[in-house]
Design an enzyme around this catalytic site. Structure first.
Site, PDB file in Angstrom:
ATOM      1  N   LYS A 237       3.239   5.069  -1.348  1.00  0.00           N
ATOM      2  CA  LYS A 237       2.983   5.236   0.081  1.00  0.00           C
ATOM      3  C   LYS A 237       2.341   3.950   0.591  1.00  0.00           C
ATOM      4  O   LYS A 237       1.749   3.198  -0.180  1.00  0.00           O
ATOM      5  CB  LYS A 237       2.004   6.395   0.337  1.00  0.00           C
ATOM      6  CG  LYS A 237       2.419   7.751  -0.208  1.00  0.00           C
ATOM      7  CD  LYS A 237       3.482   8.413   0.634  1.00  0.00           C
ATOM      8  CE  LYS A 237       3.628   9.894   0.299  1.00  0.00           C
ATOM      9  NZ  LYS A 237       3.838  10.180  -1.127  1.00  0.00           N
ATOM     10  N   CYS A 238       2.453   3.730   1.881  1.00  0.00           N
ATOM     11  CA  CYS A 238       1.679   2.661   2.505  1.00  0.00           C
ATOM     12  C   CYS A 238       0.227   2.822   2.086  1.00  0.00           C
ATOM     13  O   CYS A 238      -0.277   3.941   1.979  1.00  0.00           O
ATOM     14  CB  CYS A 238       1.811   2.732   4.024  1.00  0.00           C
ATOM     15  SG  CYS A 238       0.572   1.777   4.928  1.00  0.00           S
ATOM     16  N   GLY A 239      -0.460   1.704   1.826  1.00  0.00           N
ATOM     17  CA  GLY A 239      -1.831   1.762   1.340  1.00  0.00           C
ATOM     18  C   GLY A 239      -2.797   2.493   2.241  1.00  0.00           C
ATOM     19  O   GLY A 239      -3.905   2.832   1.817  1.00  0.00           O
ATOM     20  N   HIS A 240      -2.387   2.753   3.491  1.00  0.00           N
ATOM     21  CA  HIS A 240      -3.280   3.439   4.424  1.00  0.00           C
ATOM     22  C   HIS A 240      -2.790   4.848   4.760  1.00  0.00           C
ATOM     23  O   HIS A 240      -3.200   5.436   5.763  1.00  0.00           O
ATOM     24  CB  HIS A 240      -3.459   2.584   5.680  1.00  0.00           C
ATOM     25  CG  HIS A 240      -4.082   1.262   5.377  1.00  0.00           C
ATOM     26  ND1 HIS A 240      -3.346   0.091   5.340  1.00  0.00           N
ATOM     27  CD2 HIS A 240      -5.349   0.927   5.031  1.00  0.00           C
ATOM     28  CE1 HIS A 240      -4.147  -0.903   5.010  1.00  0.00           C
ATOM     29  NE2 HIS A 240      -5.356  -0.432   4.816  1.00  0.00           N
TER      30      HIS A 240
END
Length: 565
Positions: A237-240
């Site tokens: 997933k996107c790191g955020h």
């Protein structure tokens, strides 16, 4: 007979030479030449590794292992030249305590406009996933786009850099020497468009062979450096975003080594950046690596496994919403904790809290198997702990996230990477500085990377304008030599288009002139004359060189509307 003697003489002379750089030659090489070639390759590799470029870098393989996989026709890569440039930039800025800070570019326009002001170019996987994949299917950053997507974007930007470098060189060298000196003194020298490219390699897009192929592709396409994160391929997933799954520490180290090995085989000096998402990731794909054991969460009382509970509910006709609710309830009621926390509770309940410090000292750095033996001996009984019961339906373990797991992983990655990237959930300057201090205590001078992410609501974190202005430089003093606004290109594109489109609807050409042409003139933006920017003058010069009497067909002749500016 004479011809045979001549060939033998040539082969003999070549066999005595240690300067053979390829065996792809005729007359065909002798066995002695092959031995000489291999030996020289090994010596060159060892000398290369002993240079300042690789100081402090650890490899789990020998120079012989690299040489034996290189083949007989060594090649050179432009990305390696750019990598050496990038290494020198980091070296100098690191000594100065200054940042190499950049904005993510999504196209050649943004690359050219940032070139006079930023020393590197960054290519984001998130941006590629949402704007331009090799299948033209755009989506969120789940790392599920074709693995050649980001390398293709690197290729696009690198080729554009090549054109604008040639164009700038042509314009510069067409000036007189006196004019070049004058402009240089005025701070208006030649623009360096060949800014090293740093690209997003996500998780490596597969197993180790896939990682190596991806690294090769990046080097061939022009990336001077890539970053690899410790998330699970297929669960990235996107790191955020929430729901991140990290892989065992050792698995990610293998990715870093695979990348380095590939570039060693190619003879490339490209830089490896190791990123950890463990500061916010709450799931782990496997418990195979003992170094991860202290942060795996389990239950301290026998309980029906979560996955079994969910599967049973589904079999009985529960809806997706009901299953999700059941999972949340199970997780909340299970009271998960680490094994160390479980031991401390058990010792306290048994009236042996004085044994806690002894346990923590003896168990530090040990596997869970060893820690259990130590704990049971001190407690005088078996301490129940089950980290399998909370496993998700996919088989992932729950883990404790935070800065401590991130530091532990970063320290493990550091010997195998040129830079370390801490991915965070907030722009916390104090946290970043503390992280840097811990890393640099063990690895002095280690270069660090920070994502100045647009995912953060920067205005909501209590920073004053002055603090926002100094944030990048304050970080750099701690060792974060590389800093990037990964999606600045995407957001600036959106803002500019939004404003122009909104005003153009009611103001027509006035909106365009006000927001674009006048601003281009005021700022000195070279895209104002977009034909020249695209290389029309440069190409006309080439054509007029190879074909005389072509002024009538010159694209930049008197009829060109660009002469109005």
């Amino acid at each position: 007979m004479l011809r045979t003697r001549f060939i033998n003489s040539v082969n003999s002379a070549r066999a005595m030479s240690r300067n053979i750089n390829t065996l792809s030659q005729f007359p065909y090489p002798t066995l002695q030449q092959e031995e000489s070639f291999f030996k020289s390759q090994v010596e060159d590799i060892e000398k290369w590794w002993a240079s300042p470029r690789y100081e402090g870098i650890k490899r789990p393989y020998t120079a012989e292992k690299v040489a034996i996989h290189r083949g007989t026709l060594p090649q050179t890569y432009a990305s390696s030249v750019q990598a050496e440039k990038l290494f020198n930039i980091f070296t100098e800025r690191g000594k100065q305590g200054l940042p190499v800070h950049t904005t993510g570019s999504v196209d050649p326009v943004q690359m050219t406009q940032s070139a006079p002001h930023q020393e590197v170019v960054y290519i984001s996987g998130w941006a590629c996933s949402s704007l331009l994949t090799t299948t033209n299917e755009v989506s969120p950053d789940f790392g599920d786009y074709p693995y050649d997507t980001v390398p293709n974007q690197v290729d696009r930007i690198f080729r554009a850099q090549g054109l604008h470098d040639k164009k700038a060189w042509h314009e510069w060298m067409s000036l007189s020497h006196e004019e070049r000196v004058k402009r240089d003194q005025e701070g208006k020298g030649r623009i360096d468009y060949l800014r090293p490219i740093i690209a997003d390699a996500d998780t490596g897009h597969g197993g180790l062979s896939a990682v190596m192929k991806l690294a090769k592709l990046f080097a061939e396409r022009g990336a001077a450096a890539i970053h690899l994160e410790d998330q699970l391929h297929g669960g990235k997933k996107c790191g955020h975003l929430a729901g991140k799954v990290i892989v065992p520490t050792g698995s990610h180290i293998s990715r870093l080594n695979a990348t380095r090995m590939q570039w060693d085989i190619m003879g490339c000096s490209n830089l490896v950046i190791a990123r950890t998402d463990s500061e916010s990731a709450k799931l782990l794909s496997s418990a195979a690596d003992p170094s991860d054991h202290e942060y795996i969460l389990g239950v301290v009382k026998p309980i029906k496994p979560l996955a079994e509970v969910l599967l049973t509910a589904e079999a009985n006709g529960a809806t997706a919403d009901m299953v999700n609710k059941l999972e949340l309830e199970w997780t909340k009621e299970a009271e998960m904790m680490t094994y160390d926390e479980a031991v401390q509770r058990a010792l306290t309940e048994a009236g042996k809290s004085d044994k806690i410090e002894e346990y923590l000292t003896k168990a530090k750095g040990k596997s869970n198997f060893e820690a259990r033996q130590i704990a049971d001996e001190l407690a005088g009984k078996h301490i129940f702990f089950d980290w399998d019961a909370p496993k998700t339906r996919e088989g992932h373990y729950h883990v404790q996230c935070g800065i401590e797991p991130a530091i532990k992983r970063a320290l493990a990655f550091a010997p195998y990477a040129d830079l370390i990237w801490l991915e965070t959930k907030t722009p916390d300057l104090a946290q970043a500085q503390a992280f840097a201090k811990r890393i640099r205590e063990k690895f002095p001078g280690k270069w660090l990377v920070y994502n100045l992410s647009p995912s953060f609501n920067w205005s909501a974190h209590g920073y004053s304008d002055e603090q926002l202005k100094s944030f990048v430089w304050d970080l750099a003093k701690s060792g974060f030599v590389m800093q990037l606004i990964s999606l600045a290109g995407l957001h600036s594109n959106a803002v500019a288009t939004h404003e122009l489109s909104t005003r153009f609807k009611t103001e027509g050409m006035k909106a365009y002139v006000d927001l674009v042409q006048r601003k281009e003139k005021e700022l000195g933006c070279d895209v104002l004359t977009h034909q020249k920017w695209s290389g029309a003058n440069y190409l006309d010069s080439i054509i007029s060189t190879v074909q005389s009497g072509s002024s009538g067909t010159s694209s930049t002749g008197g009829d060109s509307t660009e002469n109005q500016f």
